[in-house]
Design a protein around this motif. Structure first.
Motif, PDB file in Angstrom:
ATOM      1  N   UNK B  54      39.274  47.780  35.307  1.00 47.65           N
ATOM      2  CA  UNK B  54      39.721  48.348  36.587  1.00 47.65           C
ATOM      3  C   UNK B  54      40.940  47.571  37.059  1.00 47.65           C
ATOM      4  N   UNK B  55      42.124  48.085  36.736  1.00 46.91           N
ATOM      5  CA  UNK B  55      43.371  47.489  37.240  1.00 46.91           C
ATOM      6  C   UNK B  55      44.282  48.623  37.688  1.00 46.91           C
ATOM      7  N   UNK B  56      43.936  49.239  38.801  1.00 45.97           N
ATOM      8  CA  UNK B  56      44.608  50.466  39.201  1.00 45.97           C
ATOM      9  C   UNK B  56      45.994  50.221  39.801  1.00 45.97           C
ATOM     10  N   UNK B  57      46.278  49.002  40.276  1.00 45.45           N
ATOM     11  CA  UNK B  57      47.488  48.796  41.075  1.00 45.45           C
ATOM     12  C   UNK B  57      48.754  49.015  40.249  1.00 45.45           C
ATOM     13  N   UNK B 223      30.156  42.731  50.354  1.00 45.42           N
ATOM     14  CA  UNK B 223      31.533  42.303  50.083  1.00 45.42           C
ATOM     15  C   UNK B 223      31.682  40.803  50.283  1.00 45.42           C
ATOM     16  N   UNK B 228      32.564  40.038  44.122  1.00 45.97           N
ATOM     17  CA  UNK B 228      33.557  41.110  43.952  1.00 45.97           C
ATOM     18  C   UNK B 228      34.362  41.081  42.658  1.00 45.97           C
ATOM     19  N   UNK B 229      33.873  40.387  41.632  1.00 44.59           N
ATOM     20  CA  UNK B 229      34.574  40.451  40.356  1.00 44.59           C
ATOM     21  C   UNK B 229      34.118  41.724  39.644  1.00 44.59           C
ATOM     22  N   UNK B 241      30.939  43.615  41.774  1.00 47.59           N
ATOM     23  CA  UNK B 241      31.578  44.367  42.845  1.00 47.59           C
ATOM     24  C   UNK B 241      30.878  45.712  42.951  1.00 47.59           C
ATOM     25  N   UNK B 248      36.428  49.133  50.302  1.00 46.58           N
ATOM     26  CA  UNK B 248      36.795  48.333  51.471  1.00 46.58           C
ATOM     27  C   UNK B 248      37.853  47.285  51.132  1.00 46.58           C
ATOM     28  N   UNK B 249      37.760  46.692  49.931  1.00 42.08           N
ATOM     29  CA  UNK B 249      38.698  45.639  49.543  1.00 42.08           C
ATOM     30  C   UNK B 249      40.097  46.189  49.338  1.00 42.08           C
ATOM     31  N   UNK B 250      40.186  47.373  48.736  1.00 45.45           N
ATOM     32  CA  UNK B 250      41.484  47.807  48.237  1.00 45.45           C
ATOM     33  C   UNK B 250      42.126  48.948  49.014  1.00 45.45           C
ATOM     34  N   UNK B 252      43.006  49.580  52.088  1.00 46.84           N
ATOM     35  CA  UNK B 252      44.097  49.289  53.010  1.00 46.84           C
ATOM     36  C   UNK B 252      45.389  48.933  52.295  1.00 46.84           C
ATOM     37  N   UNK B 253      45.286  48.588  51.014  1.00 43.10           N
ATOM     38  CA  UNK B 253      46.441  48.076  50.293  1.00 43.10           C
ATOM     39  C   UNK B 253      46.835  48.980  49.137  1.00 43.10           C
ATOM     40  N   UNK B 255      48.125  52.437  47.093  1.00 41.75           N
ATOM     41  CA  UNK B 255      49.136  53.483  47.191  1.00 41.75           C
ATOM     42  C   UNK B 255      48.873  54.552  46.139  1.00 41.75           C
ATOM     43  N   UNK B 256      49.319  55.765  46.432  1.00 45.12           N
ATOM     44  CA  UNK B 256      49.365  56.857  45.460  1.00 45.12           C
ATOM     45  C   UNK B 256      48.089  57.003  44.622  1.00 45.12           C
TER      46      UNK B 256
END
Lengths: 283, 290
Positions: B54-57, B223, B228-229, B241, B248-250, B252-253, B255-256
């Motif tokens: 899981x590395x969506x960013x 959380x 959360x690993x 996680x 909740x962790x991601x 707010x930060x 995109x797309x």
């Protein structure tokens, strides 16, 4: 139960009433003749937002016909919102990347990122390669770097945070390569986690960390390349892991937005910047 | 159907309210589907279960993101299952104690305490877990913030739900059953085992189900203590996680596509809940007919 319905209805009416009351009777503030009026929306970095909020409060008290709405959501949101025009001004806690050159940045303060340990951890310094090895899992015990025989708790940030991006960028790491023991959300959770674990290592904003250290929280900031993580070293540019806190605009800037940005960069807000443990910039 | 006007009025009102409740659920599902559509279309539903991690960013930056939800699905299932397995026997035991064994005054005080426990906000549980429970577990086996910590926090949070609802279903067992059992000369425990528990089973199953729902949906407390690993845990001391913590962790930060992928995790959570309710219905219904 018999009166449950009545209670629900009453609450509904009370809710509607309050809404109408609070929105219907807004008194127009007097015009002071400076011509500035209207609303500004700022979105973006949760590091910049508290500072922007304080600056906005002071700006509003000087210009009573201006309303400023500050929302958080991370630097990427600040960039996207400024670009799309959803926000008048975006906030980002990092420098712009080359492909973001369509935006204009206005630096309002500087911040650094410091590696932090528990106060009782005897390690005094770690080299950059050691930090990389710890975060990639090649060093998993403190005795490999001259500490006690105890496994290292590696604290990393969740995806999307600019602190994580800056950390990865500085150490030339990819998030995929990091072997974290704990992943945290905001600075506060990180500080609580490290303060309660003598063998943890993590990284947070120097501003937040110095504030917590001054309050006696059980954390310690680690020098990087021999340079103490302090606000002074961020100010004079010697601390290697530092970042600008930026306001971002896209294209045409309204008179109000321009006035706010000029205010946020002026010495009139230096005390607010320092109160948040950031470094004010000298224009 | 009804002759009186007030009854017809009530019927209409109740219909409206039920329709509203149903509509809310439907709207949430529709919203989730709309928001997750970009990710489902460009990434494809399969990759959410077959990607290596899981590395969506990096997807937002134009690179190829990785979207495996399986570790978080397992994290949610493991923490919920652990908490339910611990809280169910404890909750039922505490309900039985309250209803059949405790002196009246103690039972009342105990019940008030449990009611108080249900009202504590989850962030308070989380803070306690982060500052007290996780360091205790760390002394035993680092890093402390782990599946075990998550399970224990969730257990404390859902225990009062199981205990209070079970007790109310024990209370609703008809007095005549108890008198009948007494007339047969059954001991207290034999009465409970042979008469009370079977009669109250429906209510107890509902209590456990509600508690399970709360455990699956709980976000903040987990959380703060679960580490959360994103990984499939090999032991209870490994950090995990959950799907809710991920959002909740991601969110707010994000995109797309990253943002849209988080809505996919919400959708998966919703489907998991639906499957669970279906399962419970099936188990409950099967036993009811037997």
């Amino acid at each position: 139960m018999k009166y449950g319905w009545v209670a629900v209805l009453l609450l509904l009416f009370a809710g509607t009433g309050t809404y109408v009351w609070s929105h219907g009777s807004q008194v127009e503030p007097p015009d002071l003749g400076d011509g500035l009026r209207g609303q500004l929306v700022l979105t973006g970095s949760s590091t910049v937002a508290p500072l922007a909020g304080e600056i906005a409060k002071r700006f509003e008290s000087l210009h009573p016909r201006v309303r400023i709405d500050v929302q958080t959501g991370g630097s990427s949101r600040g960039i996207a919102d400024a670009r799309r025009g959803t926000a008048d001004i975006g906030m980002a806690s990092r420098a712009l990347k080359p492909k973001e050159s369509d935006l204009v940045h206005h630096t309002i303060a500087l911040d650094g990122i410091s590696i932090i340990l528990h106060r009782d951890n005897p390690a005094t310094a770690l080299t950059d390669p050691q930090i990389v090895a710890i975060y990639t899992g090649q060093i998993a015990n403190w005795n490999q770097v001259g500490g006690p025989d105890a496994p290292i708790t590696v604290v990393n940030k969740a995806e999307g945070r600019s602190t994580l991006e800056l950390f990865l960028h500085h150490f030339k790491l990819k998030n995929q390569d990091i072997h974290a023991s704990i992943v945290i959300g905001d600075n506060q959770q990180g500080i609580l986690t490290i303060a309660s674990d003598p063998y943890a290592i993590g990284y947070v904003s120097i501003g937040t960390a110095s504030y917590e250290v001054s309050r006696g929280t059980k954390i310690r900031m680690l020098p990087m390349k021999g340079i103490e993580p302090s606000l002074d070293n961020v100010r004079n540019g010697t601390f290697p892991l530092s970042r600008p806190l930026n306001l971002l605009t896209h294209g045409e800037v309204s008179e109000l937005a321009a006035a706010f940005i000029a205010f946020a960069q002026s010495p009139q807000v230096h005390d607010l910047v320092e109160a948040q443990y950031f470094v004010p910039i000298d224009q | 159907m009804f002759r009186s006007t007030s009854d017809r009025l009530l019927l209409g009102l109740l219909r409206c309210v039920s329709a509203l409740a149903a509509a809310v659920v439907m709207l949430i599902v529709i919203f989730l589907v709309i928001e997750s559509w970009p990710a489902l279309r460009s990434v494809g539903p399969l990759r959410f279960f077959t990607d290596p991690s899981w590395h969506p960013a990096s997807a937002a930056g134009g690179g190829a993101g990785r979207f495996n939800l399986i570790p978080m699905l397992i994290g949610t299932l493991a923490s919920t299952a652990g908490a339910v397995m611990l809280a169910t026997p404890l909750g039922i035991a505490s309900a039985l104690f309250c209803r059949f064994y405790a002196p009246k005054r103690i039972a009342t005080g105990y019940r008030r305490l449990l009611e108080l426990l249900t009202g504590i906000p989850s962030v308070v549980f989380g803070l306690w877990g982060l500052l007290v429970l996780a360091p205790l577990i760390r002394q035993w086996h680092p890093p402390g913030q782990s599946l075990l910590a998550g399970v224990l926090i969730l257990t404390v949070m859902i225990l009062p739900t199981v205990a209070l609802l079970s007790e109310s279903s024990l209370n609703s067992v008809p007095r005549a059953y108890l008198r009948g059992a007494a007339a047969l000369g059954l001991s207290r425990w034999a009465t409970i085992r042979g008469v009370v528990l079977p009669a109250a089973r429906g209510g107890i199953v509902t209590a456990v189900l509600l508690a399970t729902g709360r455990a699956i949906g709980e976000t903040m407390a987990v959380l703060m203590v679960a580490g959360n690993v994103v990984q499939v845990p090999h032991s209870v001391f490994d950090p995990v996680r959950t799907l809710t913590a991920n959002i909740a962790l991601e969110l707010g930060y994000a995109m797309d596509i990253h943002r849209s992928a988080l809505f996919v995790s919400g959708l998966v959570l919703m489907m998991m809940l639906a499957a669970l309710i279906g399962l419970a219905e099936w188990i409950g219904g099967g036993r009811m007919n037997a």
